[in-house]
Design a protein around this motif. Structure first.
Motif, PDB file in Angstrom:
ATOM      1  N   CYS A   6       2.350   8.749  -1.902  1.00 55.27           N
ATOM      2  CA  CYS A   6       2.075   7.293  -1.812  1.00 55.27           C
ATOM      3  C   CYS A   6       0.463   7.443  -2.919  1.00 55.27           C
ATOM      4  N   CYS A  23       5.910   8.625   0.034  1.00 54.64           N
ATOM      5  CA  CYS A  23       5.991   7.981  -1.384  1.00 54.64           C
ATOM      6  C   CYS A  23       7.776   6.932  -1.292  1.00 54.64           C
ATOM      7  N   SER A  74       3.890   1.900   0.941  1.00 49.43           N
ATOM      8  CA  SER A  74       5.479   2.867   1.054  1.00 49.43           C
ATOM      9  C   SER A  74       5.802   3.096   2.862  1.00 49.43           C
ATOM     10  N   PRO A 132       3.729   7.406  -8.437  1.00 52.62           N
ATOM     11  CA  PRO A 132       3.074   8.138  -6.974  1.00 52.62           C
ATOM     12  C   PRO A 132       2.539   9.315  -7.371  1.00 52.62           C
TER      13      PRO A 132
END
Length: 67
Positions: A46, A57, A51, A19
């Motif tokens: 993310c 994330c 995700s 991430p």
């Protein structure tokens, strides 16, 4: 939170294969105009779009290994 030219820059860390880590709190404006917020002191965003909590994330980028 300070804004403008005198504001302290936010630290953003790009994690290889993972991430984007941003010092929080953050407010993200999505392409559709909705706003996502997080009050955490570090927010994982993310970068792979896997995700289920996108734009945040959920570690879906990690490879799954079956035993």
């Amino acid at each position: 939170m300070p804004t403008g030219r005198n504001a302290e820059p936010r630290k953003v860390t790009l994690v290889d294969g993972g991430p984007v880590l941003v010092e929080g709190p953050v407010e993200l404006e999505m392409p559709d105009g909705t706003v996502a917020r997080s009050d955490r002191f570090v927010v994982a965003l993310c970068a792979c779009r896997r995700s289920k909590r996108y734009p945040f994330c959920d570690t879906s980028h990690r490879k799954r290994v079956r035993n």
